[in-house]
Design a protein around this motif. Structure first.
Motif, mmCIF file in Angstrom:
data_model
loop_
_atom_site.group_PDB
_atom_site.id
_atom_site.type_symbol
_atom_site.label_atom_id
_atom_site.label_comp_id
_atom_site.label_asym_id
_atom_site.label_seq_id
_atom_site.Cartn_x
_atom_site.Cartn_y
_atom_site.Cartn_z
ATOM 1 N N LEU A 75 30.215 35.606 36.773
ATOM 2 C CA LEU A 75 30.985 36.803 36.444
ATOM 3 C C LEU A 75 31.375 36.894 34.969
ATOM 4 O O LEU A 75 31.815 37.943 34.521
ATOM 5 C CB LEU A 75 32.243 36.881 37.319
ATOM 6 C CG LEU A 75 31.986 37.060 38.811
ATOM 7 C CD1 LEU A 75 33.299 37.046 39.570
ATOM 8 C CD2 LEU A 75 31.214 38.324 39.095
ATOM 9 N N LEU A 83 31.637 43.299 38.986
ATOM 10 C CA LEU A 83 31.732 42.814 40.367
ATOM 11 C C LEU A 83 33.026 42.042 40.612
ATOM 12 O O LEU A 83 33.406 41.801 41.745
ATOM 13 C CB LEU A 83 30.544 41.902 40.689
ATOM 14 C CG LEU A 83 29.168 42.551 40.652
ATOM 15 C CD1 LEU A 83 28.099 41.490 40.835
ATOM 16 C CD2 LEU A 83 29.043 43.625 41.701
ATOM 17 N N LEU A 92 35.414 37.864 43.343
ATOM 18 C CA LEU A 92 34.754 39.139 43.631
ATOM 19 C C LEU A 92 35.769 40.199 44.003
ATOM 20 O O LEU A 92 36.776 39.912 44.637
ATOM 21 C CB LEU A 92 33.777 38.997 44.798
ATOM 22 C CG LEU A 92 32.447 38.329 44.515
ATOM 23 C CD1 LEU A 92 31.653 38.219 45.811
ATOM 24 C CD2 LEU A 92 31.660 39.070 43.469
#
Length: 101
Positions: A75, A83, A92
């Motif tokens: 990420l 996301l 997430l």
């Protein structure tokens, strides 16, 4: 690979028949090259080689893919930051199916 093959030979010497390598961000997925850094990750071809090598010693390879607990490794990249629950975070975002790739 040399280390992993030595591990397999050691397991075989003790008559163990399962090898379960642990992967966080150390598997080079062809669909997402940023998931693991080149040179520090096992490639799909190397995984096949390892499975074939282990089979010679009657050992089954069962990989452990730990992805959700280590999302910060993925990420942090701009292409995946949307996301996350927060920009470049480690969790997430819940819900929105539009985020799925």
């Amino acid at each position: 690979m040399d280390f992993l093959k030595r591990e397999i030979r050691t397991l075989a010497a003790y008559k163990l028949n399962i090898f379960s390598p642990y992967f966080e961000h150390t598997f080079a997925y062809s669909s997402s090259p940023v998931a693991a850094f080149p040179g520090g990750a096992m490639t799909p071809d190397e995984a096949r080689e390892l499975v074939a090598y282990a089979a010679k010693f009657h050992i089954t390879v069962i990989p452990e893919q730990e992805s959700f607990g280590h999302l910060h490794n993925l990420l942090k990249f701009e292409q995946f930051s949307d996301l996350g629950e927060t920009a470049h975070g480690a969790v997430l975002a819940p819900g929105d199916a539009a985020h799925c790739r």
